[in-house]
Design an enzyme around this catalytic site. Sequence first.
Site, PDB file in Angstrom:
ATOM      1  N   CYS A  79      -3.317   1.604  -1.246  1.00  0.00           N
ATOM      2  CA  CYS A  79      -3.386   2.435  -0.048  1.00  0.00           C
ATOM      3  C   CYS A  79      -2.806   3.835  -0.303  1.00  0.00           C
ATOM      4  CB  CYS A  79      -2.726   1.714   1.121  1.00  0.00           C
ATOM      5  SG  CYS A  79      -3.336   2.299   2.704  1.00  0.00           S
ATOM      6  N   HIS A 172      -4.139  -3.807   1.189  1.00  0.00           N
ATOM      7  CA  HIS A 172      -2.767  -4.241   0.887  1.00  0.00           C
ATOM      8  C   HIS A 172      -2.748  -5.692   0.403  1.00  0.00           C
ATOM      9  CE1 HIS A 172      -0.452  -0.889   2.769  1.00  0.00           C
ATOM     10  NE2 HIS A 172      -1.598  -0.732   3.415  1.00  0.00           N
ATOM     11  N   GLU A 174      -0.492  -7.235  -0.980  1.00  0.00           N
ATOM     12  CA  GLU A 174       0.849  -7.831  -0.837  1.00  0.00           C
ATOM     13  C   GLU A 174       1.039  -8.452   0.546  1.00  0.00           C
ATOM     14  OE1 GLU A 174       0.093  -4.730  -0.504  1.00  0.00           O
ATOM     15  OE2 GLU A 174       1.380  -3.757   0.991  1.00  0.00           O
TER      16      GLU A 174
HETATM   17  N1  GLN Z   1      -2.873   6.916   5.702  1.00  0.00           N
HETATM   18  C1  GLN Z   1      -1.740   6.838   4.812  1.00  0.00           C
HETATM   19  C2  GLN Z   1      -1.640   8.067   3.904  1.00  0.00           C
HETATM   20  O1  GLN Z   1      -2.470   8.916   3.950  1.00  0.00           O
HETATM   21  C3  GLN Z   1      -1.822   5.592   3.974  1.00  0.00           C
HETATM   22  C4  GLN Z   1      -1.642   4.370   4.815  1.00  0.00           C
HETATM   23  C5  GLN Z   1      -1.041   3.200   4.101  1.00  0.00           C
HETATM   24  O2  GLN Z   1      -0.552   3.311   2.974  1.00  0.00           O
HETATM   25  N2  GLN Z   1      -1.044   2.049   4.748  1.00  0.00           N
HETATM   26  O3  GLN Z   1      -0.734   8.178   3.151  1.00  0.00           O
END
Ligand code: GLN
Length: 191
Positions: A79, A172, A174
């Site tokens: 992410c 994610h 995890e």
């Molecule tokens: N939208 C977040 C970002 O731009 C990432 C979201 C997340 O890691 N769950 O950093």
Amino acid sequence: MKIGVLSVQGAVSEHIRHLELCGTEAVAVKDSETIKQVSGLIIPGGESTTIGKLIEIFGLADLIRKRNREGSLAVFGTCAGMILIARDITDGIQGQQRLGLMDIAVKRNAFGRQRESFETELDFETFETPLTAVFIRAPIIEATGSGVVTLAKLPEGIVAARQGNLLATSFHPELTTDLRVHRYFVQMCRV
Ligand code: GLN
């Protein structure tokens, strides 16, 4: 073999637990001495702009780049972590700091407000059965360079990819009990 989880901001303990359940020694990393001791590094979800600033301030970014490029440190970004390892951020904030290691262009918050967070079944290259993937304000990969292998995609775009010793997922792994993505990364760290 020891694998680190970058712990300047974001979801750290769940990654540590998953790595331990894979039978690997796992350590939270926030200083350069610890980065020197690990064979792999997970960059967790969180806020990519904040993590990007902090790793520069703490003097970790250059060391991560150097060790990854030398081939002694595999890196897995989930992410926000995926945004941080991407070479291009198509709609990042002006001058957004990043590691810029992987030949991918990512779009932040790519699923819009309607689908800010959701779970879906996902086919992941090499896995025999689909995995449940949890997306939270997730990015997608909009473009990949020639050395990048797509591992999973949704209609909106690519959500998991690998390039040599770099792994990226929009979701994610995890946050579910499925250990397969972490096992996949542990294998990459052994090479
Ligand atoms: N939208 C977040 C970002 O731009 C990432 C979201 C997340 O890691 N769950 O950093």
